[in-house]
Design a protein around this motif. Structure first.
Motif, PDB file in Angstrom:
ATOM      1  N   HIS A  56      -2.206  -3.654  -5.132  1.00 43.75           N
ATOM      2  CA  HIS A  56      -1.599  -4.121  -4.014  1.00 43.75           C
ATOM      3  C   HIS A  56      -2.519  -4.968  -3.142  1.00 43.75           C
ATOM      4  O   HIS A  56      -2.095  -5.729  -1.906  1.00 43.75           O
ATOM      5  N   ALA A  87      -1.014  -8.392  -3.534  1.00 47.50           N
ATOM      6  CA  ALA A  87       0.203  -8.502  -2.422  1.00 47.50           C
ATOM      7  C   ALA A  87      -0.238  -8.800  -1.097  1.00 47.50           C
ATOM      8  O   ALA A  87       0.196  -9.745  -0.390  1.00 47.50           O
ATOM      9  N   ASN A  94       7.506  -6.593 -21.061  1.00 42.90           N
ATOM     10  CA  ASN A  94       7.055  -5.599 -19.920  1.00 42.90           C
ATOM     11  C   ASN A  94       7.131  -4.341 -21.416  1.00 42.90           C
ATOM     12  O   ASN A  94       6.188  -3.471 -21.344  1.00 42.90           O
ATOM     13  N   PRO A 136       6.599  -1.777 -13.948  1.00 42.45           N
ATOM     14  CA  PRO A 136       7.318  -2.886 -13.194  1.00 42.45           C
ATOM     15  C   PRO A 136       7.820  -2.345 -11.908  1.00 42.45           C
ATOM     16  O   PRO A 136       7.736  -3.147 -11.044  1.00 42.45           O
ATOM     17  N   THR A 193       4.908  -1.842  -9.691  1.00 42.54           N
ATOM     18  CA  THR A 193       4.083  -3.229  -9.433  1.00 42.54           C
ATOM     19  C   THR A 193       4.716  -4.199  -8.693  1.00 42.54           C
ATOM     20  O   THR A 193       4.209  -4.648  -7.688  1.00 42.54           O
ATOM     21  N   TYR A 194       6.364  -4.423  -8.821  1.00 42.80           N
ATOM     22  CA  TYR A 194       6.885  -5.510  -8.200  1.00 42.80           C
ATOM     23  C   TYR A 194       7.646  -4.965  -6.881  1.00 42.80           C
ATOM     24  O   TYR A 194       8.274  -5.591  -6.158  1.00 42.80           O
ATOM     25  N   PHE A 195       7.696  -3.707  -6.806  1.00 45.47           N
ATOM     26  CA  PHE A 195       8.672  -3.261  -5.679  1.00 45.47           C
ATOM     27  C   PHE A 195       7.972  -1.993  -4.955  1.00 45.47           C
ATOM     28  O   PHE A 195       8.065  -2.179  -3.801  1.00 45.47           O
ATOM     29  N   PRO A 212       4.785  -3.247  -2.921  1.00 43.68           N
ATOM     30  CA  PRO A 212       5.036  -4.201  -1.765  1.00 43.68           C
ATOM     31  C   PRO A 212       5.767  -3.348  -0.653  1.00 43.68           C
ATOM     32  O   PRO A 212       5.688  -3.799   0.467  1.00 43.68           O
TER      33      PRO A 212
END
Length: 731
Positions: free
Chosen positions: A216, A219, A323, A358, A361-363, A366
């Motif tokens: 994070h 981000a 992935n 994933p 990490t990506y949702f 953040p």
């Protein structure tokens, strides 16, 4: 160590004399600093209990926690000039409410005892001391009385002021979003209400999602850079601002392992971009050296190992890997550490990781950060994120409840390192044969742990209670005599602490799992006192238990059925009387008639293991001991588990003399209010020349055997905890 070595090898290969000299100097400084820090903390340690009176302890507002009326804290003892970890009990409900909502520092004037940090007293029990050392703590303060509590305004120059503000702000967020924010942004430990979720994460082996949560930071850096760009601030200036501000965030964020590593890697990348371009692997090595400098004990915990190991994997993975392959590789890299610390892995781990890595990490990461920042302006966004987190938690709890948990056991350290090296070679070569070889290596280690040729009788240090594990060679039969438990004393509802785990889960349950045990053939309950059966539910939930044996008359008692009915298929409850034998190698000698499960109805068990004969008598009183001797006049035992924790109500002199034992085992708690073992009992042992072994002094006591070969071993040497032993009383 491997990362440090890699870094210096890379420096040497550059063939730049100045850089080499600076690097060697840096290595010497770090080594000297780490050595000096360790010595400083060890010198601060007291060796015996020290009475303290009217000591003033300053506790930052974000460094204390209240659970019921129990106050735990990390503060500065102004009289001793050192940081201590402490525990106290608050007197009234008003004090609890006042401190729970406080946004100020606290100064307390106390009387109490300063003690060394407690080492683990059972084999494979978790050692909490390295975490304390990393916080600069070398002693613990047990508060007997609080004379005065004074709240003090925090200075706005104090980092604790901003941590406390953020913590109080996060408390207004809905749960579990508030806990994610506290854990990710402030590095705080999770709240008790999230225990089920954390247990699910542990069972599924996806704890690495939080160990690499320093993601994070990327981000945050990207978000700040974007804002500064919109403010028309040059890239050069933005990077210098980040270089200056990121260390402050690491401090405010609690200096958690993942956060510090991520900040150090980002700093190395930004500074390297200006002066010397470092590769991703070099920035990782810099973060490792910096992490060891900040916390020399970093790799003694699972979080430190996983954070650096998995981030290393992410640096070296080729970009073309998808992935699926990344998820597989991360699971393989984390497996040696996970089985070394947690002893278990779920067969659904890989599938869950493939989906969750994933997603987090990506949702999730953040979304959590954005929702926290915009909560006042966009509460609806926080609500949506919170509902998503609730959904994820429900899914994980459901999946973790599926059958498929594999209790691997704890491999020896050298074997765990070997597993890691074989895993790295497998990933590097990526041959089908290498994966087969890796699987066979794990299979061999699994068999070594699960089918050990040594049997054992282990007296667990469970505190003020009894818990004895008996395993025959190759784990053919596993049985447990009593579970231990905590006596509950009357307290008001507001004063009762909520404990997410109990002593059994940290000791005997943990030990059995470390030995690869998934089932217990028989649990014998000597009688119905809480210090003997209080943790029964923990064993029923963690192991497949075939049957529970109780003294006749106790089988219908509510306390027994409440404990075994925590699972859908509870074990059989079998009442017994004298002269019954069991496949586990034990024979029942008492009770003779149906009773009520009281001390005088205690189950007495006799068994022959290895070269020695054992007798276990629960809390049977002297009259009962004489009755057993009258019924079995030829009874002999080499090892006696002394009745009622060494109280004078048990251990009749004639009874012990007739048994001719070599060793008497005392299972009792340190600082227990009853003064067990009693001096009269100790005198009897001395007169009869019976060697006393006490869990108070030696921790877990184990007798290990295989055919004619046998030996005794203890977790402690015997002199480590002399400061915990009180003089015996008259009980």
């Amino acid at each position: 160590m491997l990362g440090s070595l890699w870094f210096f090898v890379r420096i040497l290969l550059l063939d730049k004399r100045n850089l080499t000299m600076i690097s060697l100097l840096l290595g010497m400084v770090i080594t000297g600093y780490s050595w000096g820090l360790k010595n400083h903390l060890y010198r601060q340690q007291v060796t015996q209990t020290t009475e303290v009176r009217q000591h003033v302890v300053t506790i930052p507002g974000d460094q204390f926690h209240i659970n019921g009326n129990r106050l735990t804290f990390v503060g500065r003892d102004n009289s001793m000039h050192q940081t201590v970890a402490g525990m106290a009990y608050l007197r009234d409900r008003y004090q609890v409410q006042q401190l729970q909502h406080s946004t100020m520092d606290m100064q307390i004037t106390v009387d109490g005892q300063l003690q060394p940090l407690m080492p683990p007293t059972n084999t494979n029990q978790h050692d909490f001391r390295p975490r304390s050392y990393s916080q600069g703590i070398s002693n613990q303060l047990l508060v007997k009385r609080i004379d005065n509590i004074r709240l003090v305004e925090l200075s706005r120059l104090d980092v604790h002021y901003y941590r406390l503000l953020a913590s109080r702000y996060f408390e207004h967020l809905p749960s579990p979003l508030s806990n994610y924010c506290a854990q990710l942004i402030l590095g705080e430990t999770v709240q008790q209400r999230d225990h089920d979720f954390q247990e699910s994460v542990r069972r599924l082996g996806i704890i690495h999602l939080f160990c690499i949560s320093g993601l994070h930071v990327s981000a945050l850096v990207a978000g700040i850079s974007l804002i500064l760009t919109y403010c028309r601030i040059t890239r050069e200036t933005s990077e210098w601002l980040l270089i200056v501000l990121l260390p402050f965030y690491a401090i405010i964020g609690g200096q958690s392992v993942g956060l510090v590593r991520a900040v150090l890697m980002t700093e190395a990348h930004l500074i390297g971009r200006k002066y010397y371009q470092l590769s991703a692997l070099d920035t990782w090595a810099v973060s490792l050296i910096g992490g060891v400098f900040i916390n020399p004990w970093i790799f003694l915990g699972l979080g430190g190992q996983l954070s650096y190991l998995l981030s290393l994997g992410l640096q070296v993975f080729p970009k073309e890997w998808g992935n699926f392959r990344q998820s597989l590789t991360l699971n393989l890299l984390s497996l040696p550490s996970i089985v070394s610390f947690l002893y278990e892995v779920h067969w659904l781990t890989f599938i869950t990781s493939f989906v969750m890595i994933p997603l987090f990490t990506y949702f999730v990461f953040p979304a959590v950060i954005i929702s926290a920042i915009t909560y006042r302006l966009l509460p609806g966004l926080a609500s949506i994120t919170n509902n998503l987190l609730l959904g994820i938690q429900r899914v994980l709890v459901t999946v973790s409840a599926c059958p498929g948990m594999i209790t691997f056991g704890k491999p020896p350290l050298i074997v765990a390192i070997g597993l890691l090296l074989v895993t790295c070679l497998t990933i590097d070569h990526h041959w089908h044969f290498s994966y087969f070889a890796l699987g066979m290596t794990y299979l061999i280690v699994f068999i070594m742990i699960h089918y050990q040729p040594l049997g054992e009788v282990a007296f667990v240090d469970i505190g003020q209670g009894d818990s004895i594990i008996i395993r025959t060679p190759f784990n053919r039969r596993v049985s447990l005599i009593d579970t231990g438990g905590k006596l509950q004393f009357s307290k008001a509802t507001w004063a009762r602490p909520i404990d997410a785990s109990n002593m059994a889960e940290r000791t005997s349950v943990n030990y059995l799992k470390s030995k690869g045990i998934q089932r217990i053939d028989t649990i014998y309950l000597s009688h119905h006192d809480a210090d003997h059966i209080g943790y029964l539910a923990s064993f029923i939930k963690n192991f497949k238990v075939n049957e529970v044996v109780v003294p006749s008359g106790m089988e219908k008692q509510r306390v027994v059925h409440q404990s075994i009915e925590v699972v859908s298929k509870p074990p059989i409850v079998k009442p017994v009387v004298a002269n019954q034998s069991f496949p586990t190698g034990l024979t029942c000698l008492h009770p003779f008639t149906v009773g009520k499960g009281n001390n005088e109805d205690s189950l007495v068990l006799w068994g022959h293991f290895g070269k020695l004969r054992f007798i276990f008598s629960g809390d049977l009183d002297q009259q009962g001991e004489q009755a057993v001797l009258h019924r079995y006049p030829c009874l002999r035992a080499d090892v006696v588990k002394l009745g009622h924790h060494g109280s004078k109500t048990s251990s009749n002199k004639k009874y012990l003399a007739a048994l001719h034992p070599q060793i008497g085992i005392v299972s009792a708690g340190r600082h227990n209010r009853y003064g067990h073992p009693n001096q009269e009992t100790l005198s009897t042992l001395q007169q009869l020349r019976i060697r006393k072994l006490s869990t108070q002094q030696y921790g877990m006591i184990r007798y290990r055997f295989c055919g004619p070969y046998s030996y005794w071993t203890t977790t402690l040497k015997g002199d480590e905890l002399s400061w915990t032993l009180k003089p015996s009383k008259s009980n």
